[in-house]
Design a protein around this motif. Structure first.
Motif, PDB file in Angstrom:
ATOM      1  N   LYS A   1       0.852  -1.188   0.000  1.00 18.06           N
ATOM      2  CA  LYS A   1       0.000   0.000   0.000  1.00 18.06           C
ATOM      3  C   LYS A   1       0.886   1.235   0.000  1.00 18.06           C
ATOM      4  N   VAL A   2       0.404   2.298  -0.630  1.00 20.37           N
ATOM      5  CA  VAL A   2       1.088   3.584  -0.550  1.00 20.37           C
ATOM      6  C   VAL A   2       0.547   4.273   0.687  1.00 20.37           C
ATOM      7  N   SER A   3       1.418   4.507   1.667  1.00 23.25           N
ATOM      8  CA  SER A   3       1.018   5.148   2.916  1.00 23.25           C
ATOM      9  C   SER A   3       0.982   6.657   2.784  1.00 23.25           C
ATOM     10  N   SER A   4       1.941   7.215   2.029  1.00 22.18           N
ATOM     11  CA  SER A   4       1.963   8.660   1.829  1.00 22.18           C
ATOM     12  C   SER A   4       2.878   9.023   0.667  1.00 22.18           C
ATOM     13  N   ILE A   5       2.592  10.176   0.104  1.00 25.95           N
ATOM     14  CA  ILE A   5       3.457  10.791  -0.908  1.00 25.95           C
ATOM     15  C   ILE A   5       3.498  12.271  -0.557  1.00 25.95           C
ATOM     16  N   PHE A   6       4.686  12.816  -0.442  1.00 23.93           N
ATOM     17  CA  PHE A   6       4.772  14.242  -0.147  1.00 23.93           C
ATOM     18  C   PHE A   6       5.957  14.870  -0.858  1.00 23.93           C
ATOM     19  N   LYS A   7       5.782  16.173  -1.144  1.00 23.63           N
ATOM     20  CA  LYS A   7       6.829  16.922  -1.824  1.00 23.63           C
ATOM     21  C   LYS A   7       7.895  17.347  -0.828  1.00 23.63           C
ATOM     22  N   ASN A   8       9.121  17.374  -1.300  1.00 27.36           N
ATOM     23  CA  ASN A   8      10.228  17.904  -0.514  1.00 27.36           C
ATOM     24  C   ASN A   8      10.026  19.414  -0.406  1.00 27.36           C
ATOM     25  N   PRO A   9       9.959  19.970   0.826  1.00 25.52           N
ATOM     26  CA  PRO A   9       9.691  21.405   0.959  1.00 25.52           C
ATOM     27  C   PRO A   9      10.754  22.313   0.336  1.00 25.52           C
ATOM     28  N   THR A  10      11.992  21.843   0.265  1.00 24.12           N
ATOM     29  CA  THR A  10      13.044  22.679  -0.313  1.00 24.12           C
ATOM     30  C   THR A  10      13.168  22.505  -1.824  1.00 24.12           C
TER      31      THR A  10
ATOM     32  N   GLN B   1      10.158  19.498  -6.811  1.00 25.48           N
ATOM     33  CA  GLN B   1      10.242  18.515  -7.890  1.00 25.48           C
ATOM     34  C   GLN B   1      10.577  17.132  -7.335  1.00 25.48           C
ATOM     35  N   ASN B   2      11.095  17.067  -6.117  1.00 24.90           N
ATOM     36  CA  ASN B   2      11.418  15.794  -5.489  1.00 24.90           C
ATOM     37  C   ASN B   2      10.286  15.388  -4.561  1.00 24.90           C
ATOM     38  N   LEU B   3       9.839  14.148  -4.701  1.00 25.04           N
ATOM     39  CA  LEU B   3       8.767  13.625  -3.881  1.00 25.04           C
ATOM     40  C   LEU B   3       9.234  12.381  -3.157  1.00 25.04           C
ATOM     41  N   GLU B   4       8.741  12.193  -1.954  1.00 24.59           N
ATOM     42  CA  GLU B   4       9.057  10.994  -1.186  1.00 24.59           C
ATOM     43  C   GLU B   4       7.785  10.153  -1.079  1.00 24.59           C
ATOM     44  N   VAL B   5       7.940   8.863  -1.321  1.00 22.31           N
ATOM     45  CA  VAL B   5       6.824   7.925  -1.276  1.00 22.31           C
ATOM     46  C   VAL B   5       7.126   6.882  -0.207  1.00 22.31           C
TER      47      VAL B   5
ATOM     48  N   PHE C   1      -4.906   8.642   1.658  1.00 22.27           N
ATOM     49  CA  PHE C   1      -4.043   7.479   1.853  1.00 22.27           C
ATOM     50  C   PHE C   1      -4.529   6.688   3.056  1.00 22.27           C
ATOM     51  N   PRO C   2      -4.224   5.401   3.149  1.00 24.25           N
ATOM     52  CA  PRO C   2      -3.401   4.568   2.263  1.00 24.25           C
ATOM     53  C   PRO C   2      -4.180   4.122   1.021  1.00 24.25           C
ATOM     54  N   ILE C   3      -3.408   3.791  -0.012  1.00 22.03           N
ATOM     55  CA  ILE C   3      -3.965   3.285  -1.263  1.00 22.03           C
ATOM     56  C   ILE C   3      -3.350   1.921  -1.534  1.00 22.03           C
ATOM     57  N   ASP C   4      -4.203   0.936  -1.751  1.00 24.57           N
ATOM     58  CA  ASP C   4      -3.744  -0.416  -2.031  1.00 24.57           C
ATOM     59  C   ASP C   4      -3.243  -0.485  -3.467  1.00 24.57           C
TER      60      ASP C   4
END
Length: 106
Positions: free
Chosen positions: A4-13, A16-20, A79-82
């Protein structure tokens, strides 16, 4: 293994970079870092070998890429997404070895 995808968020600085964060059925978390360029999503790094996830489970990789784009575009996602079941590399290789080769293919 179900993931499952628990979270996706953008890097504040660097937006263009995202953490999954992906959670497996045994409740272990795996983190991937992506960068988004015009028309392209690229994996920068990950806790799971990228080939394990993206090569052997291309349907899950495509679903994950679509989610990354949605978050990047500012869409609100709950989220979460299976995502489904992660393929076992040994089983995929075994299946590929037992498939007949099409005529004319070397």
């Amino acid at each position: 293994m179900s993931v499952k995808v628990s979270s996706i968020f953008k890097n504040p600085t660097n937006p263009q970079n995202l953490e999954v964060i992906i959670t497996s059925e045994d409740k272990k978390n795996y983190t991937f870092q992506f960068t988004v360029n015009p028309g392209d999503v690229e994996v920068l790094s990950g806790d799971l070998p990228c080939g394990h996830f993206f090569l052997y489970s291309p349907d899950l990789a495509l679903s994950l890429e679509r989610l990354v784009w949605k978050v990047y575009d500012g869409e609100c996602i709950k989220f979460p997404i299976d995502l489904g079941d992660l393929a076992d590399p040994q089983e995929v290789i075994k299946t590929l070895k037992t498939r007949p080769v099409a005529s004319g293919v070397r």
